[in-house]
Design a protein around this motif. Sequence first.
Motif, PDB file in Angstrom:
ATOM      1  N   SER A  84       0.828  -1.208   0.000  1.00  0.00           N
ATOM      2  CA  SER A  84       0.000   0.000   0.000  1.00  0.00           C
ATOM      3  C   SER A  84       0.858   1.252   0.000  1.00  0.00           C
ATOM      4  CB  SER A  84      -0.941  -0.007   1.209  1.00  0.00           C
ATOM      5  OG  SER A  84      -1.810  -1.112   1.167  1.00  0.00           O
ATOM      6  N   ALA A  85       1.919   1.250   0.806  1.00  0.00           N
ATOM      7  CA  ALA A  85       2.822   2.402   0.818  1.00  0.00           C
ATOM      8  C   ALA A  85       3.496   2.577  -0.541  1.00  0.00           C
ATOM      9  CB  ALA A  85       3.872   2.229   1.912  1.00  0.00           C
ATOM     10  N   ALA A  86       3.891   1.458  -1.168  1.00  0.00           N
ATOM     11  CA  ALA A  86       4.543   1.535  -2.474  1.00  0.00           C
ATOM     12  C   ALA A  86       3.588   2.051  -3.547  1.00  0.00           C
ATOM     13  CB  ALA A  86       5.070   0.155  -2.867  1.00  0.00           C
ATOM     14  N   ILE A  87       2.318   1.625  -3.491  1.00  0.00           N
ATOM     15  CA  ILE A  87       1.331   2.073  -4.485  1.00  0.00           C
ATOM     16  C   ILE A  87       1.122   3.582  -4.386  1.00  0.00           C
ATOM     17  CG2 ILE A  87      -1.119   1.983  -5.074  1.00  0.00           C
ATOM     18  CD1 ILE A  87      -1.034  -1.015  -4.300  1.00  0.00           C
ATOM     19  N   VAL A  88       0.964   4.076  -3.162  1.00  0.00           N
ATOM     20  CA  VAL A  88       0.743   5.516  -2.970  1.00  0.00           C
ATOM     21  C   VAL A  88       1.979   6.310  -3.373  1.00  0.00           C
ATOM     22  CG1 VAL A  88       0.335   7.305  -1.243  1.00  0.00           C
ATOM     23  CG2 VAL A  88      -1.015   5.206  -1.198  1.00  0.00           C
ATOM     24  N   THR A  89       3.153   5.834  -2.941  1.00  0.00           N
ATOM     25  CA  THR A  89       4.398   6.551  -3.250  1.00  0.00           C
ATOM     26  C   THR A  89       4.647   6.597  -4.749  1.00  0.00           C
ATOM     27  OG1 THR A  89       5.343   5.850  -1.137  1.00  0.00           O
ATOM     28  CG2 THR A  89       6.888   6.604  -2.823  1.00  0.00           C
ATOM     29  N   ALA A  90       4.374   5.491  -5.448  1.00  0.00           N
ATOM     30  CA  ALA A  90       4.612   5.427  -6.889  1.00  0.00           C
ATOM     31  C   ALA A  90       3.707   6.368  -7.673  1.00  0.00           C
ATOM     32  CB  ALA A  90       4.427   3.992  -7.381  1.00  0.00           C
ATOM     33  N   SER A  91       2.600   6.796  -7.059  1.00  0.00           N
ATOM     34  CA  SER A  91       1.682   7.685  -7.774  1.00  0.00           C
ATOM     35  C   SER A  91       2.168   9.128  -7.824  1.00  0.00           C
ATOM     36  CB  SER A  91       0.294   7.645  -7.116  1.00  0.00           C
ATOM     37  OG  SER A  91       0.298   8.329  -5.869  1.00  0.00           O
TER      38      SER A  91
END
Length: 472
Positions: free
Chosen positions: A416-423
């Motif tokens: 979840s942290a990676a998905i948000v950060t990648a955006s």
Amino acid sequence: MGLGGETGRERLVVPLLAFLGVMAYALSMAVVTPALPLIQEGLGTTAGGAAWTLTAMTLSAAVGTPVIGRLGDLFGPRPVLLVVLVVTVVGMVVAALAASLPVMLAGRALAGVGGGVFPLAYTIIREVHPPHRTASAVGLMSSMLGLGGALSWVIAGPVIDWFGWRWLLWVPVAGLVPGVALAWWIVPRTGRRETARIDWWGALLFAAWLVCGLTALTQAPAWGWADPRILALAAAAAGLAGCWLAVESRVAEPLVDLRLMRRRGVWTANVASMLAGYALMAGGILFPLLVQLPVATGFGFGGSATQAALLQLPASVGMTVAGFAAGALDMRVGSRAVLLAGAVLTLTGYGYVAVAHDHMWQLYTGGIARGIGLGLAYAAVANLVVAAVPAGQTGVATGVNTLIRTVGASLGTQASAAIVTASAPFPGGTPTEGGFTLGFAVAAATMVAAIGLALLAPRQPPGPGDHRPDMP
């Protein structure tokens, strides 16, 4: 005793075990999260070093929980529980007094054995409570895993503001010191297997591959998935896991009976448990981040950490109530149907906030549906495992289930942290709304898979009794 009619003390067993589960593991695990920046400053370390105060306890709990569950099966849960509680208190005191990062990590690693309270509690519940109360008790105990995180955020602000961050570490100690005395007085003695032997090689290999694998999983976002250290840890985990499987398939009394893990009621519950762990921690990341983003982003709420914590509170209350109610539902419709209902509710909650998150009431609505659904799901997977294994394997089987849930929670946090950060449009930039929408949607997708697992789980006749098998 137990099955023939409950004594006054036995009626206190479940509330006490629930309290111990929160203090020894759920709260003590989560309580450092709000204080990580202050721990970094107070111990003169880096952000990565401070994060290891959480990782050290996670690794210790993951490795120790199935082993402690097995020890409870062999030697009786009461003496093992008392030892676990004492070691946990010592570790918490060491961490609270630590003046350096290595001492803090040693204390947190010792405290991680508190995760073993859960499989021991399931064993105690099964042995001392009448069958018609087992499902409710197991459900309530399971829901405690989600309560500690919410409590940590609620108490963090006032405790830090009034007393300082170290007092956050003393909160679980204040609960556990009288808790040890109460456990000694209230928890009844049960039988042990006189001829049992411990599979020490299996335990050593199990610990080794888990530490390597979980370290790779937790450190990959910081080091990079292609980092040689991550690749080496992953390779070591795979090799050691292969050795462990070979040992466990040959010894007479394995740490984990692999035949047991292949039972339909066990493996479906374990995979569903991992997905539920993902769904719990995905919300633990996404909801607070969204609430605290500036209003200027066009979709954030500019809220404080306290407001983010208060958003989690109704969901946690719903999770606890649902976990307790799951026992009554289990008697009427069976754990399979309870898991299905929990997965559908959690899917509905995440699906709703994926498309509607413009107002706080929408986050509350979706979050409460998610909390109630996860409360039902957590209770159902634990009851499915308890019902699928013989009484002498309850501790290790539920310990493995708790471990797998921990792995799912780690995946939920990191993904979840990676998905948000990648955006974010550039490294270190502000995440976009699409990142949160995708994060909520992925969490919802895990519940689609959980629905499939619920349909695959074996049917159990509803009604009194935990449908426990007599033979492994």
